[in-house]
Design a protein around this motif. Structure first.
Motif, short mmCIF file in Angstrom:
data_model
loop_
_atom_site.label_atom_id
_atom_site.label_comp_id
_atom_site.label_asym_id
_atom_site.label_seq_id
_atom_site.Cartn_x
_atom_site.Cartn_y
_atom_site.Cartn_z
N ASP A 65 0.82 -1.22 0.00
CA ASP A 65 0.00 0.00 0.00
C ASP A 65 0.85 1.27 0.00
N ALA A 66 2.18 1.14 0.07
CA ALA A 66 3.06 2.31 0.17
C ALA A 66 3.01 3.15 -1.10
N GLY A 71 6.34 2.57 -9.56
CA GLY A 71 7.09 1.42 -10.00
C GLY A 71 7.24 0.38 -8.91
N MET A 72 8.04 -0.63 -9.20
CA MET A 72 8.13 -1.79 -8.32
C MET A 72 8.83 -1.48 -7.00
N ASP A 73 9.58 -0.39 -6.92
CA ASP A 73 10.24 -0.05 -5.66
C ASP A 73 9.27 0.49 -4.61
N SER A 74 8.03 0.74 -4.99
CA SER A 74 7.09 1.31 -4.02
C SER A 74 6.85 0.38 -2.84
N GLN A 80 9.64 -0.82 4.76
CA GLN A 80 9.44 -2.25 5.01
C GLN A 80 10.12 -3.07 3.91
N PRO A 81 10.62 -4.26 4.23
CA PRO A 81 11.19 -5.12 3.19
C PRO A 81 10.08 -5.77 2.37
N ARG A 82 10.46 -6.38 1.28
CA ARG A 82 9.49 -7.09 0.46
C ARG A 82 8.84 -8.23 1.26
N VAL A 83 7.58 -8.45 0.99
CA VAL A 83 6.86 -9.54 1.65
C VAL A 83 7.44 -10.87 1.17
N ILE A 99 -5.09 -12.93 6.41
CA ILE A 99 -4.20 -11.81 6.14
C ILE A 99 -4.93 -10.84 5.21
N ARG A 100 -4.96 -9.58 5.60
CA ARG A 100 -5.47 -8.53 4.71
C ARG A 100 -4.27 -7.95 3.96
N VAL A 101 -4.38 -7.91 2.63
CA VAL A 101 -3.30 -7.41 1.78
C VAL A 101 -3.72 -6.05 1.22
N PRO A 102 -3.38 -4.96 1.91
CA PRO A 102 -3.72 -3.64 1.37
C PRO A 102 -2.84 -3.32 0.17
N VAL A 103 -3.45 -2.89 -0.93
CA VAL A 103 -2.71 -2.60 -2.15
C VAL A 103 -3.13 -1.23 -2.68
N THR A 104 -2.15 -0.39 -2.97
CA THR A 104 -2.42 0.87 -3.66
C THR A 104 -2.10 0.67 -5.13
N TRP A 105 -3.01 1.12 -5.98
CA TRP A 105 -2.91 0.84 -7.41
C TRP A 105 -2.55 2.05 -8.26
N TYR A 106 -2.86 3.27 -7.79
CA TYR A 106 -2.75 4.43 -8.69
C TYR A 106 -1.32 4.67 -9.17
#
Length: 535
Positions: A65-66, A71-74, A80-83, A99-106
């Motif tokens: 969600d960050a 791009g992929m570095d978000s 936080q490290p990669r999941v 587990i809730r996986v919050p994802v930001t898409w914009y």
């Protein structure tokens, strides 16, 4: 940064397919008998059963969600490290059931909602980790909503631009996951606000109508993609994910009175979601968990019962945690543990699903699989499973932490805490795996006032790092007080790396106190990525 939306018009076609069975070639249609439509048999898990079977859940906080970069570095842009699969497995082994996986898409899609394929692949990979661990998974649209310039608002006046993009996004997500089983649940949006960015209730009353429109579009988009999406359980969040009880609203339960579930083609496959951090900011000033705090939460549970569960509508609290409880002191965490026990126990008794927004494993600890806040995790899980529960031991102590510094002046936290009294310590020792190139790094040390920019003269101490082993003594003329707030390893150029082996404070008597870097695992810093840890 907001990705601009362009106004588009979408023509929606309703395609009606009529299938007839011709019993013989050349048969006269008027003499043939059409076969009756095969009725839909709903073999999917009901929403009410899913909520009951989820057990206690956890949010993967501040990761997918960050929003600090595109791009992929978000994923690592908020420290936080990669999941990893191992992180999810550790949560499952501890007893979390979802587990809730919050994802930001914009920051991963174009103006009309087309998602970058690499990002969709990464989201699918993380969802796979959760489902492979036999956990329930909630996948959502997160910081596309919220306060500010986000594109997804409950704004009826701008639905012509919002709705097509929203529909496009959810159709892509649904197509990608159409074959996944019932333990995957979609959540339409996180904390959606009106055009006035109002929290707790909508000041623009048309916002409730806008949510109705978005909810209907969400359900239709998912169902239309077929596969298991026909009967997949879906979550509809209230306005701002609020739960009412607001004394300054037109009515205390205004946000719940204005909420309604959309029509669905299947029964008992919709879930309501709210969030709760009540009492708000109670822990910010070393708050105590009191009877008044308990009554605040009991009133919230009563509202959920009145408006939803008493009517057979299942509810999840998608986020909860000790609001303002950021202190790491033993005393404050003991109060936060009381909150966890009370909240989880009362939700469980009422059949309400729960997802903690607490960094039980945080920052570096997610890589070493150590519990950052084992007392809070155990308090929550014990409230769910009973007093016989104990948190399993896990994790390891790394021999080195391998950090990549992506930007000029990016920082890795060697120490950041409640305050280091320089009257008791004369400096620290830092050990790297190898000596850095000349001019690569320096140390940044500041008091709290300097850290927050409240004073600029002096601005702190910035000694250069030239050796693999450095002993740094505090120069008190560089500070505006005796309490040191942070010690950071700072890059003096972009795209450099360091392997941090050891950090120890040096007392006035010369004795060393070894500390864990990265805020005891809670944050790695900013502009840098923990690439790996060495055992």
């Amino acid at each position: 940064m907001l990705i601009p939306c362009i106004r588009v018009k979408i023509l929606y076609f309703t395609i009606i397919v009529v299938t007839a069975v011709v019993l013989a070639s050349g048969c006269d249609k008027k003499n043939s008998t059409p076969e009756k439509d095969t009725p839909f048999i709903d073999n999917h898990e009901k929403a009410s059963d899913a909520v009951r079977n989820m057990k206690l859940g956890w949010n993967i906080v501040n990761t997918l969600d960050a929003t600090a970069s595109y791009g992929m570095d978000s994923e690592t842009s908020w420290g936080q490290p990669r999941v990893t699969r191992e992180l999810i497995r550790a949560m499952a082994d501890a007893g979390f059931g979802a587990i809730r996986v919050p994802v930001t898409w914009y920051n991963h899609m174009d103006e009309v909602g087309n998602v970058d394929i690499q990002w969709m692949d990464r989201v699918e990979e993380v969802v796979g980790y959760v489902l492979d661990a036999n956990l329930y998974c909630i996948l959502n649209v997160h910081h596309d909503t919220g306060e500010g310039s986000q594109w997804l608002h409950a704004d009826l006046e701008n639905m012509d631009s919002i709705l097509p993009k929203f529909d496009t996004l959810w159709r892509q997500i649904s197509v990608r996951f159409a074959s996944y089983g019932d333990r995957l649940i979609f959540e339409g949006w996180n904390e959606i606000l009106d055009s006035k960015n109002s929290w707790n209730f909508a000041r623009d009353k048309k916002a409730y109508d806008a949510i109705d429109t978005l909810a209907s579009t969400f359900v239709t988009a998912v169902r239309s993609t077929g596969g298991n999406n026909v009967g997949r359980n879906l979550i509809i969040s209230t306005y701002a994910a609020a739960s009412g009880g607001v004394s300054w609203a037109p009515t205390p339960d205004d946000v719940l009175e204005g909420f309604s579930l959309p029509k669905d083609s299947v029964e008992d496959h919709l879930i309501v979601e709210v969030h709760s951090y009540d009492p708000w900011l109670w822990g910010a000033d070393h708050g105590k968990w009191t009877a008044s705090c308990e009554q605040t939460n009991l009133a919230m549970f009563s509202r959920l019962e009145k408006w939803f569960t008493s009517k057979g509508i299942p509810v999840v609290i998608g986020e909860f945690g000790p609001s303002g409880g950021d202190s790491h002191s033993i005393e404050d965490r003991a109060e936060q543990a009381k909150y966890m026990r009370f909240f989880v126990h009362n939700a469980r008794e009422r059949g309400i699903g729960l997802f903690a927004w607490v960094n039980f494993m945080d920052g570096l600890d997610r890589m070493t699989l150590n519990w950052t806040f084992p007392d809070l995790a155990e308090a929550a899980l014990k409230a769910w499973y009973g007093d016989g529960y104990s948190l399993p031991e896990s994790g390891f102590t790394p021999s080195a932490i391998n950090v990549r510094f992506d930007n000029l002046w990016s920082e890795y936290c060697l120490y950041l805490g409640d305050g280091l009294d320089m009257r008791e310590y004369k400096g620290f020792r830092l050990e790297l795996a190898e000596a850095p190139a000349p001019g690569d790094f320096q140390i940044k040390m500041q008091t709290q006032a300097q850290f927050h920019g409240e004073t600029t003269s002096p601005d702190g101490q910035y000694p250069r790092i030239r050796n693999a082993v450095s002993e740094i003594l505090f120069d008190k003329t560089c500070f505006d007080g005796d309490i040191l707030w942070n010690i950071n390893l700072q890059a003096c150029r972009s795209d450099v790396s360091a392997s941090v082996k050891r950090m120890a404070l040096i007392r006035n008597d010369g004795m060393e106190e070894e500390i864990s870097t990265g805020l005891d695992g809670a944050h790695s810093g900013w502009g840098c990525t923990i690439v790996s840890v060495s055992r």
